[in-house]
Write a protein that holds these residues in place. Sequence first.
Motif, PDB file in Angstrom:
ATOM      1  N   ALA A   1     -22.199  12.160 -12.460  1.00  0.00           N
ATOM      2  CA  ALA A   1     -21.367  13.336 -12.760  1.00  0.00           C
ATOM      3  C   ALA A   1     -21.132  14.168 -11.500  1.00  0.00           C
ATOM      4  N   VAL A   2     -22.195  14.358 -10.712  1.00  0.00           N
ATOM      5  CA  VAL A   2     -22.075  15.129  -9.458  1.00  0.00           C
ATOM      6  C   VAL A   2     -21.117  14.433  -8.503  1.00  0.00           C
ATOM      7  N   VAL A   3     -21.272  13.111  -8.368  1.00  0.00           N
ATOM      8  CA  VAL A   3     -20.427  12.339  -7.458  1.00  0.00           C
ATOM      9  C   VAL A   3     -18.964  12.380  -7.904  1.00  0.00           C
ATOM     10  N   LEU A   4     -18.735  12.275  -9.198  1.00  0.00           N
ATOM     11  CA  LEU A   4     -17.366  12.279  -9.713  1.00  0.00           C
ATOM     12  C   LEU A   4     -16.677  13.623  -9.472  1.00  0.00           C
ATOM     13  N   VAL A   5     -17.437  14.715  -9.558  1.00  0.00           N
ATOM     14  CA  VAL A   5     -16.858  16.037  -9.262  1.00  0.00           C
ATOM     15  C   VAL A   5     -16.365  16.069  -7.820  1.00  0.00           C
ATOM     16  N   ARG A   6     -17.193  15.548  -6.937  1.00  0.00           N
ATOM     17  CA  ARG A   6     -16.836  15.532  -5.518  1.00  0.00           C
ATOM     18  C   ARG A   6     -15.618  14.652  -5.274  1.00  0.00           C
ATOM     19  N   LEU A   7     -15.588  13.462  -5.859  1.00  0.00           N
ATOM     20  CA  LEU A   7     -14.464  12.550  -5.657  1.00  0.00           C
ATOM     21  C   LEU A   7     -13.183  13.099  -6.274  1.00  0.00           C
ATOM     22  N   LEU A   8     -13.314  13.801  -7.392  1.00  0.00           N
ATOM     23  CA  LEU A   8     -12.135  14.412  -8.009  1.00  0.00           C
ATOM     24  C   LEU A   8     -11.523  15.467  -7.084  1.00  0.00           C
ATOM     25  N   CYS A   9     -12.383  16.297  -6.495  1.00  0.00           N
ATOM     26  CA  CYS A   9     -11.891  17.298  -5.535  1.00  0.00           C
ATOM     27  C   CYS A   9     -11.216  16.626  -4.346  1.00  0.00           C
ATOM     28  N   GLN A  10     -11.819  15.543  -3.895  1.00  0.00           N
ATOM     29  CA  GLN A  10     -11.242  14.819  -2.755  1.00  0.00           C
ATOM     30  C   GLN A  10      -9.862  14.278  -3.097  1.00  0.00           C
ATOM     31  N   TYR A  11      -9.747  13.643  -4.259  1.00  0.00           N
ATOM     32  CA  TYR A  11      -8.455  13.064  -4.641  1.00  0.00           C
ATOM     33  C   TYR A  11      -7.386  14.139  -4.815  1.00  0.00           C
ATOM     34  N   ILE A  12      -7.757  15.288  -5.374  1.00  0.00           N
ATOM     35  CA  ILE A  12      -6.770  16.345  -5.596  1.00  0.00           C
ATOM     36  C   ILE A  12      -6.293  16.922  -4.265  1.00  0.00           C
ATOM     37  N   VAL A  13      -7.230  17.312  -3.402  1.00  0.00           N
ATOM     38  CA  VAL A  13      -6.882  18.036  -2.174  1.00  0.00           C
ATOM     39  C   VAL A  13      -6.361  17.103  -1.097  1.00  0.00           C
ATOM     40  N   VAL A  14      -7.112  16.040  -0.793  1.00  0.00           N
ATOM     41  CA  VAL A  14      -6.675  15.109   0.256  1.00  0.00           C
ATOM     42  C   VAL A  14      -5.441  14.336  -0.217  1.00  0.00           C
ATOM     43  N   GLY A  15      -5.417  14.009  -1.506  1.00  0.00           N
ATOM     44  CA  GLY A  15      -4.252  13.302  -2.037  1.00  0.00           C
ATOM     45  C   GLY A  15      -2.979  14.118  -1.901  1.00  0.00           C
ATOM     46  N   LYS A  16      -3.070  15.431  -2.146  1.00  0.00           N
ATOM     47  CA  LYS A  16      -1.891  16.291  -1.994  1.00  0.00           C
ATOM     48  C   LYS A  16      -1.475  16.393  -0.526  1.00  0.00           C
ATOM     49  N   ALA A  17      -2.464  16.465   0.359  1.00  0.00           N
ATOM     50  CA  ALA A  17      -2.143  16.484   1.788  1.00  0.00           C
ATOM     51  C   ALA A  17      -1.477  15.182   2.213  1.00  0.00           C
ATOM     52  N   ALA A  18      -1.943  14.067   1.670  1.00  0.00           N
ATOM     53  CA  ALA A  18      -1.336  12.767   1.971  1.00  0.00           C
ATOM     54  C   ALA A  18       0.122  12.736   1.512  1.00  0.00           C
ATOM     55  N   GLN A  19       0.420  13.375   0.399  1.00  0.00           N
ATOM     56  CA  GLN A  19       1.813  13.477  -0.047  1.00  0.00           C
ATOM     57  C   GLN A  19       2.628  14.308   0.930  1.00  0.00           C
ATOM     58  N   ASN A  20       2.079  15.434   1.363  1.00  0.00           N
ATOM     59  CA  ASN A  20       2.774  16.291   2.326  1.00  0.00           C
ATOM     60  C   ASN A  20       3.105  15.554   3.613  1.00  0.00           C
ATOM     61  N   LEU A  21       2.169  14.716   4.075  1.00  0.00           N
ATOM     62  CA  LEU A  21       2.312  14.050   5.364  1.00  0.00           C
ATOM     63  C   LEU A  21       2.777  12.594   5.218  1.00  0.00           C
ATOM     64  N   LYS A  22       3.308  12.281   4.047  1.00  0.00           N
ATOM     65  CA  LYS A  22       3.959  10.985   3.794  1.00  0.00           C
ATOM     66  C   LYS A  22       3.018   9.798   3.995  1.00  0.00           C
ATOM     67  N   GLU A  23       1.796   9.951   3.504  1.00  0.00           N
ATOM     68  CA  GLU A  23       0.806   8.870   3.573  1.00  0.00           C
ATOM     69  C   GLU A  23       0.303   8.539   2.169  1.00  0.00           C
ATOM     70  N   ARG A  24       1.224   8.479   1.208  1.00  0.00           N
ATOM     71  CA  ARG A  24       0.837   8.287  -0.191  1.00  0.00           C
ATOM     72  C   ARG A  24       0.097   6.980  -0.433  1.00  0.00           C
ATOM     73  N   ASN A  25       0.408   5.944   0.325  1.00  0.00           N
ATOM     74  CA  ASN A  25      -0.224   4.651   0.039  1.00  0.00           C
ATOM     75  C   ASN A  25      -1.698   4.615   0.418  1.00  0.00           C
ATOM     76  N   LEU A  26      -2.188   5.679   1.066  1.00  0.00           N
ATOM     77  CA  LEU A  26      -3.617   5.758   1.368  1.00  0.00           C
ATOM     78  C   LEU A  26      -4.418   6.326   0.207  1.00  0.00           C
TER      79      LEU A  26
END
Length: 364
Positions: A308-333
């Motif tokens: 549960a602790v790990v999933l919270v961390r990974l969820l935050c990562q996917y939300i924040v880093v994933g949005k940044a990847a969209q901004n910088l056109k790196e969606r396939n990462l």
Amino acid sequence: MVLLYVLAAVVLINCGYYILFSKFSFLKPPTVSTYKTYPVSIIICAKNEAENLAKNIPSILAQAYPNFEVILINDSSSDNTLDVMEDFANEDNRVKIVNVENNEAFWGNKKYALTLGIKKAVNKRMLFTDADCKPASPNWLAEMTKNLDQTKQLVLGYGAYVKEKGFLNALIRFETLMTALQYFSYAKAGTPYMGVGRNLAYTSKLYYDNNGFISHIQLPSGDDDLFVNEVATSANTVLCFSEESFTISKPKTTFKAWLLQKRRHVTTAKLYKPKHKFLLSTYYVANLLFWLLTPVCLLLSNWKIVLAVVLVRLLCQYIVVGKAAQNLKERNLIPFLPFLELFLVCFQLSIFIFNSSAKPTRWK
């Protein structure tokens, strides 16, 4: 249970950084339909870059901008870099050449060559890139310099890498994404700490008022990040991350070449301001501890709580880093974020170990 508490604390730190990074991730590039077109000097320092110059300078000269010059600096090249520069200068009077010969005091020092190029520039607004970089659009120059004025004297841009097949390419682009996410986020939070020389703009006033690169002229690198770390403030710095403002480079194709490149880059971090060194090192240590503690805690603690602790961390990562990847056109990462982070943490640890015993001394 102690290890589980430590893991929870580490995840809390991780999530704190993701909150910081969200300052950039959820930004949208401002859309400006019209802007003033002040004269600009584009400055490119090249050492043994004949092939890249021949490929990329035409895109520089084709910028949809009415008034600019291109300063090409030949930094003691041993190939036909100077010949290529002279060909462009003969064809286009906007091209000016600075030919730097070996100097015993500054041999192999890019900052010395850049200093001579900056002195050659006639315009107050300067845009810097590298010989192996190609503008992503004909509006690159306009986008990167539209905010330079009496108040905003420094523009941080994004230098992307060509998308190619293979794990190394994905890892290099992920590292570039994470570096940009950090320096954009810190700047947005009011404490800018670095930029990349592949895509960076500032005024001659900012350069001369701060004595250029003199405080770190002895180091082979740092013309971009150390200069920004020294002179950037919340008041004088602005971000530029529209897709049209990107530069695009060919990444290294072997782990050995990339390792040598990154080893040279990180030697400058020790000269960052203390608060930046603390924040950056804490972020890395927290990531390292997360990947070390997770498998141990899964084995020795209640795996359901750990998961549960790990999933919270990974969820935050996917939300924040994933949005940044969209901004910088790196969606396939995005699907591979945790996997890429794990390998990057290991790679950065190897750089620290290598640099502890020997440090690179030349920029090329």
